[in-house]
Design a protein around this motif. Structure first.
Motif, short mmCIF file in Angstrom:
data_model
loop_
_atom_site.label_atom_id
_atom_site.label_comp_id
_atom_site.label_asym_id
_atom_site.label_seq_id
_atom_site.Cartn_x
_atom_site.Cartn_y
_atom_site.Cartn_z
N TYR A 39 69.26 62.95 40.63
CA TYR A 39 69.08 64.26 39.99
C TYR A 39 70.20 64.44 38.96
N PRO A 40 70.01 65.29 37.96
CA PRO A 40 70.98 65.43 36.88
C PRO A 40 72.40 65.65 37.39
N ASN A 41 73.31 64.88 36.83
CA ASN A 41 74.74 64.99 37.13
C ASN A 41 75.07 64.77 38.61
N GLN A 42 74.27 63.97 39.25
CA GLN A 42 74.52 63.63 40.64
C GLN A 42 74.50 62.12 40.84
N GLY A 43 74.96 61.69 41.99
CA GLY A 43 74.88 60.28 42.33
C GLY A 43 73.48 59.91 42.78
N LEU A 44 73.30 58.66 43.15
CA LEU A 44 71.99 58.18 43.59
C LEU A 44 71.79 58.43 45.07
N GLN A 45 70.55 58.71 45.42
CA GLN A 45 70.19 58.88 46.84
C GLN A 45 69.08 57.89 47.16
N LEU A 46 69.19 57.25 48.31
CA LEU A 46 68.15 56.31 48.71
C LEU A 46 66.86 57.07 49.04
N LEU A 47 65.77 56.64 48.43
CA LEU A 47 64.48 57.28 48.65
C LEU A 47 63.68 56.52 49.72
N LEU A 48 63.58 55.22 49.55
CA LEU A 48 62.95 54.38 50.57
C LEU A 48 63.34 52.92 50.34
N LYS A 49 63.04 52.10 51.34
CA LYS A 49 63.44 50.70 51.26
C LYS A 49 62.44 49.83 51.99
N TYR A 50 62.29 48.61 51.51
CA TYR A 50 61.50 47.59 52.20
C TYR A 50 62.46 46.49 52.66
N LEU A 51 62.50 46.30 53.97
CA LEU A 51 63.34 45.24 54.53
C LEU A 51 62.49 44.11 55.08
N SER A 52 61.46 44.47 55.84
CA SER A 52 60.55 43.48 56.41
C SER A 52 59.38 44.24 57.05
N GLY A 53 58.41 43.49 57.55
CA GLY A 53 57.31 44.12 58.27
C GLY A 53 56.24 44.66 57.34
N SER A 54 55.73 45.84 57.65
CA SER A 54 54.66 46.43 56.87
C SER A 54 55.05 46.55 55.41
N THR A 55 54.15 46.16 54.54
CA THR A 55 54.48 46.15 53.11
C THR A 55 54.43 47.55 52.49
N LEU A 56 53.90 48.51 53.23
CA LEU A 56 53.84 49.89 52.74
C LEU A 56 54.93 50.70 53.43
N GLU A 64 55.65 56.90 48.49
CA GLU A 64 55.41 55.64 49.17
C GLU A 64 55.52 54.50 48.16
N ALA A 65 55.83 53.32 48.67
CA ALA A 65 55.92 52.14 47.81
C ALA A 65 55.34 50.96 48.56
N GLU A 66 54.71 50.08 47.84
CA GLU A 66 54.10 48.91 48.45
C GLU A 66 54.68 47.64 47.88
N PHE A 67 55.16 46.78 48.74
CA PHE A 67 55.70 45.49 48.35
C PHE A 67 54.55 44.51 48.15
N ASN A 68 54.48 43.94 46.98
CA ASN A 68 53.46 42.94 46.68
C ASN A 68 54.18 41.65 46.29
N LYS A 69 54.23 40.71 47.21
CA LYS A 69 55.03 39.50 46.98
C LYS A 69 54.43 38.62 45.89
N SER A 70 53.10 38.54 45.85
CA SER A 70 52.47 37.66 44.87
C SER A 70 52.67 38.17 43.44
N GLN A 71 52.74 39.50 43.30
CA GLN A 71 52.95 40.08 41.98
C GLN A 71 54.41 40.47 41.75
N THR A 72 55.24 40.19 42.71
CA THR A 72 56.67 40.57 42.68
C THR A 72 56.83 42.00 42.18
N SER A 73 56.13 42.90 42.85
CA SER A 73 56.18 44.31 42.44
C SER A 73 56.51 45.20 43.63
N PHE A 74 56.99 46.38 43.33
CA PHE A 74 57.34 47.38 44.36
C PHE A 74 57.16 48.74 43.70
N HIS A 75 55.92 49.08 43.37
CA HIS A 75 55.61 50.32 42.66
C HIS A 75 55.75 51.53 43.58
#
Lengths: 115, 115
Positions: A39-56, A64-75
Motif C-alpha cells: 500500500y502507498p508509503n508502506q512496506g510489503l505484506q505477504l499475500l499468499l505463497k506456494y510452497l508445495s502440494g495443491s497448486t491453488l 487466489e493464485a495458481e502455480f502452473n509449472k509447465s507455463q512457469t506462471s503464478f497468476h
C-alpha cells in the motif's frame, strides 16, 4: 539465476469486477512462489505463497493464485475487487535449495480499482 | 502484533552527505535483510544478515554503502557519500530463519531523496 516478469505495470478495473495479475518466472531450479502487496508509503505484506502440494493457494481476503509449472506462471486472481484492493502487487520467487537463497521480485503491478 | 521498525520514515539530503537508516527487526528473528526499491521497480536485496554475520552483500555498493548488525539485533545501513541515484525506498525485513519457506516481514521503509 532467477527472474520474474510482471508484464502489466498498471491494471485499472471497476469495483466488483474480476481481475487477474499475471506473473511468469524463469529459474533453473525449483522455487517457492510468493505474492506481496504494498500500500502507498508502506512496506510489503505477504499475500499468499506456494510452497508445495495443491497448486491453488488462497489468501484470507479473497485472492487466489495458481502455480502452473509447465507455463512457469503464478497468476493472481480475485473474482470481485474492492476499493481497498487498490495497491501495488509484487510476484516473487525463492529457490528451494539450502543455504541463503535470496528472493527475486518482479517489477510490480499497480491495481487501480475504479468506483 | 510484532512489527519491524524503521527510522527515519523520510530523509532528504544533499549529494555527498552521509545518511544512516536504522532497523529493529521482530524480536527473535535471526535473519535481517536490507532492500532498495527504486520507483517503479521491485525490491532488490542489498545485504542479508544471519545473526550478526553478513551472508550476502553481493549487491551492496561497498565503496559507499555499509551495513552492520553488531549484536545480532538491530541494524544500521549507511551511505557515504550519497549520490543522486541513491534516491529510493530502503526497506528492512526480518524472518525467523533463513530457509526458503521462511516468511519475510517488512518494515514501513525509509524514503530517501538526494538533492
Amino acid at each position: 539465476a532467477q527472474s520474474v516478469t510482471q508484464l502489466d505495470s498498471q491494471v485499472p478495473v471497476f469495483e466488483e469486477a474480476p481481475v487477474e495479475l499475471r506473473c511468469n518466472y524463469s529459474s533453473s531450479v525449483s522455487v517457492y512462489l510468493f505474492w506481496y502487496v504494498q500500500y502507498p508509503n508502506q512496506g510489503l505484506q505477504l499475500l499468499l505463497k506456494y510452497l508445495s502440494g495443491s497448486t491453488l493457494v488462497e489468501s484470507i481476503n479473497g485472492f487466489e493464485a495458481e502455480f502452473n509449472k509447465s507455463q512457469t506462471s503464478f497468476h493472481l486472481r480475485k473474482p470481485s475487487v474492492h476499493i481497498s484492493d487498490t495497491a501495488e502487487y509484487f510476484c516473487a520467487v525463492r529457490p528451494y535449495s539450502g543455504g541463503y537463497q535470496k528472493v527475486t521480485f518482479g517489477t510490480g503491478t499497480k491495481l487501480q480499482v475504479i468506483p | 502484533e510484532a512489527e519491524v521498525a524503521q527510522s527515519p520514515r523520510y530523509k532528504i539530503t544533499e549529494k555527498s552527505q552521509a545518511v544512516a537508516f536504522w532497523c529493529d527487526p521482530i524480536s527473535g528473528h535471526a535473519t535481517l535483510y536490507w532492500y532498495r526499491q527504486i520507483l517503479g521497480q521491485g525490491p532488490e536485496l542489498l545485504v542479508q544478515f544471519q545473526d550478526e554475520s553478513v551472508v550476502d552483500d553481493s549487491q551492496l555498493p561497498k565503496d559507499r554503502f555499509s551495513a552492520e548488525r553488531l549484536k545480532g539485533v538491530d541494524s544500521t545501513l549507511k551511505i557515504q557519500p550519497a549520490e543522486l541515484g541513491d534516491s529510493a525506498m530502503y526497506l528492512c525485513a526480518s524472518s525467523l530463519e533463513a530457509g526458503g519457506q521462511a516468511e519475510q516481514f517488512f518494515g514501513p521503509g525509509t524514503r530517501l531523496t538526494v538533492l
